[in-house]
Design an enzyme around this catalytic site. Structure first.
Site, PDB file in Angstrom:
ATOM      1  N   LYS A 125      -0.817   3.339  10.788  1.00  0.00           N
ATOM      2  CA  LYS A 125      -1.326   4.655  11.146  1.00  0.00           C
ATOM      3  C   LYS A 125      -0.807   5.031  12.525  1.00  0.00           C
ATOM      4  CE  LYS A 125      -3.832   5.048   7.444  1.00  0.00           C
ATOM      5  NZ  LYS A 125      -3.645   6.125   6.464  1.00  0.00           N
ATOM      6  N   ASP A 143       2.117   6.716   9.149  1.00  0.00           N
ATOM      7  CA  ASP A 143       1.249   7.690   8.482  1.00  0.00           C
ATOM      8  C   ASP A 143       0.417   8.417   9.528  1.00  0.00           C
ATOM      9  OD1 ASP A 143      -0.578   9.065   6.944  1.00  0.00           O
ATOM     10  OD2 ASP A 143      -1.330   7.312   5.852  1.00  0.00           O
ATOM     11  N   GLU A 175       4.460   9.690   6.744  1.00  0.00           N
ATOM     12  CA  GLU A 175       3.535  10.181   5.721  1.00  0.00           C
ATOM     13  C   GLU A 175       2.589  11.210   6.315  1.00  0.00           C
ATOM     14  OE1 GLU A 175       1.895   7.018   3.439  1.00  0.00           O
ATOM     15  OE2 GLU A 175      -0.102   7.914   3.358  1.00  0.00           O
ATOM     16  N   GLU A 208      -1.348  12.524  -0.981  1.00  0.00           N
ATOM     17  CA  GLU A 208      -2.719  12.058  -1.215  1.00  0.00           C
ATOM     18  C   GLU A 208      -3.740  13.176  -1.104  1.00  0.00           C
ATOM     19  OE1 GLU A 208      -2.493   9.344   2.371  1.00  0.00           O
ATOM     20  OE2 GLU A 208      -4.596   9.896   2.466  1.00  0.00           O
ATOM     21  N   ASP A 225      -2.182  10.923  -6.089  1.00  0.00           N
ATOM     22  CA  ASP A 225      -3.477  10.285  -5.871  1.00  0.00           C
ATOM     23  C   ASP A 225      -4.282  10.419  -7.149  1.00  0.00           C
ATOM     24  OD1 ASP A 225      -5.714   9.545  -3.586  1.00  0.00           O
ATOM     25  OD2 ASP A 225      -6.541  10.818  -5.163  1.00  0.00           O
ATOM     26  N   HIS A 256      -0.568   6.948  -3.635  1.00  0.00           N
ATOM     27  CA  HIS A 256      -1.565   6.653  -2.607  1.00  0.00           C
ATOM     28  C   HIS A 256      -2.677   5.801  -3.213  1.00  0.00           C
ATOM     29  CE1 HIS A 256      -5.518   7.943  -0.687  1.00  0.00           C
ATOM     30  NE2 HIS A 256      -4.897   7.303   0.277  1.00  0.00           N
TER      31      HIS A 256
HETATM   32 MG   LIG Z   1      -2.023   8.136   3.935  1.00  0.00          MG
END
Ligand SMILES: [Mg+2]
Length: 447
Positions: free
Chosen positions: A218, A245, A271, A298, A321, A348
């Site tokens: 992240k 992400d 992402e 997602e 997703d 995802h």
């Molecule tokens: Mg993500």
């Protein structure tokens, strides 16, 4: 003839905010939750489905599921389950409920849970896990369950049929290969923003040793932190791909600048660099950060947005997703759109139960649609699997083929009861310590 006799819902939440599992630049304190539905027939069958949420608002989706469910109670179950294209269209395009979207957000996700619960009944009837049910349906049957409304400028039924007919060649061998070797996975477990550097390095090393195809970190909180964490992760995993992400954190120019600042660490993809609705913004970002790939999906509301992302050349990777869109039918549409544009699907997963659900779509994609695993992998996060009737199995960094008939949605009754919000025994023990607390719910006067 059997009829839909009842549809029950459950607000199930897990206090993951206690450990900061799942924390990122936007979702700082998620309590992973499932707005859960069970469709029952008068012949004793059950179909399970759910929508994943981050906690607050789970009750709203539960209410929306109840609204869709009321359209089905008393109806002929065989008719619904034998014609899932028509069943889905009836729900998705309900003339009154569609006002809430159309085809986006709370109502669409709720609709998807009900649609997928019907698929769960169908798969159980046929004694197959969903991926194998889809992979053994004929191209004509599959095209019949897809709703081509508002995507036929990019994908016609005839084109979808061509893709699926081409996928027939070698299908039996690919099904056997999936049964034997599974499907590649990557893991997000090392990279949550709330984790210490020590935990990041330890989990990154473990992921590489376990055979995952990639790890994901992240980013988007602080550039200095991102650089430090990426350097540590790169040292820990060597040449293994690392994706990043941002969970929609940035505006378009910031995304380009930030990603280019991290380019020296060779991220495999960025992402969700910006708002999930910003199709042209994603296209601009993609041009600005190449050769870093752009991935999203997602939080993409429906097949029509995916269509435009593909038409605009805005994404390199499509991250469908399992519970964001209207269930199994719409995800088949998304897989076919991706195939039409030659963009790989890397679903995802994570949350609670998303791994259990979404694996079926990649297995189907390989078996019956694209026939390749090149540049494709399923996200994996190591949380909360123990609550499911058939938890995902990771073997050598790959998803093993699910075997149990159904969609994978079924949660253990004991887990569902313990974590029913706000009255389950688990929540009474947690008290006020999680981000969402049972006492808050009482004050607000929720159901
Ligand atoms: Mg993500």
């Amino acid at each position: 003839m059997s009829r839909i006799s009842s549809i029950t819902t459950h607000d199930v939440r897990f206090p993951t905010s206690l450990e900061l599992d799942g924390s990122d630049a936007v979702n700082v304190d998620p309590d992973y939750s499932a707005a859960y539905v069970i469709v029952r027939t008068d012949s004793g069958e059950e179909g399970h489905g759910f929508v994943f949420t981050c906690g607050r608002g789970n009750d709203i989706i539960v209410r929306a599921i109840e609204s869709y469910a009321s359209l089905l109670v008393g109806r002929d179950a065989d008719e619904l389950v034998n014609d899932l294209g028509e069943a889905s269209r009836r729900l998705v395009h309900d003339s009154q409920l569609r006002w809430l979207g159309p085809e986006k957000g709370v109502s669409h996700m709720a609709c998807g849970a009900v649609v997928s619960a019907l698929w769960d009944i169908r798969a159980r009837r046929e004694g197959k896990p969903l991926w194998l049910l889809l992979s053994t349906m004929t191209p004509e049957e599959l095209v019949d369950v897809v709703d081509f409304t508002h995507i036929s400028d990019a994908l016609t039924p005839a084109q979808a049929l061509d893709i699926l007919r081409a996928g027939e060649a070698g299908k039996a061998d690919r099904i056997a290969a999936l049964q034997a070797n599974g499907y590649p996975a990557y893991t997000t477990s090392p990279g949550w923003l709330g984790y210490s550097d020590e935990k990041l390095v330890r989990l990154s090393r473990e992921a590489a040793a376990e055979g995952f195809s990639m790890i994901k970190l992240k980013v988007g909180g602080s550039l200095a932190d991102d650089r430090r964490r990426l350097r540590l992760a790169r040292e820990a995993v060597g040449p293994l791909p690392i994706a990043i992400d941002a969970n929609q954190r940035w505006d378009v120019p910031d995304a380009i600048t930030w990603v280019n600042e991290l380019a020296e660490f060779n991220p495999y993809w960025i992402e969700e660099p910006t708002s999930t609705d910003d199709i042209l913004g994603h296209a601009t970002i993609r041009r600005g950060v190449t050769p870093v790939r752009v991935a999203t999906g997602e939080a993409v509301a429906n097949r029509i947005v995916f269509k435009q992302l593909l038409q605009a050349g805005a994404i390199d990777v499509l991250q469908l997703d399992s519970t964001r869109v209207a269930g199994v039918n719409e995800n088949i549409a998304n897989i076919l759109l991706a195939a039409r544009f030659g963009v790989p699907v890397c679903p995802h997963a994570g949350g609670v139960g998303l791994c259990e659900l979404v694996q079926h779509f990649s297995f189907f994609d390989y078996a019956a649609v694209t026939g390749t695993q090149e540049g494709r992998m399923i996200e994996y996060v190591d949380h909360l699997h123990e609550h499911f009737a058939e938890p995902v199995r990771i073997v050598g960094g790959r998803y093993a083929a699910p075997q149990r008939p159904g969609t994978g949605a079924e949660m253990l009754t004991a887990s569902r009861e313990r974590w029913e919000f706000p009255s389950g025994a688990g929540w009474l023990e947690v008290g006020g310590r999680a981000a969402v607390s049972a006492s808050q719910a009482t004050v607000v006067g929720q159901r």
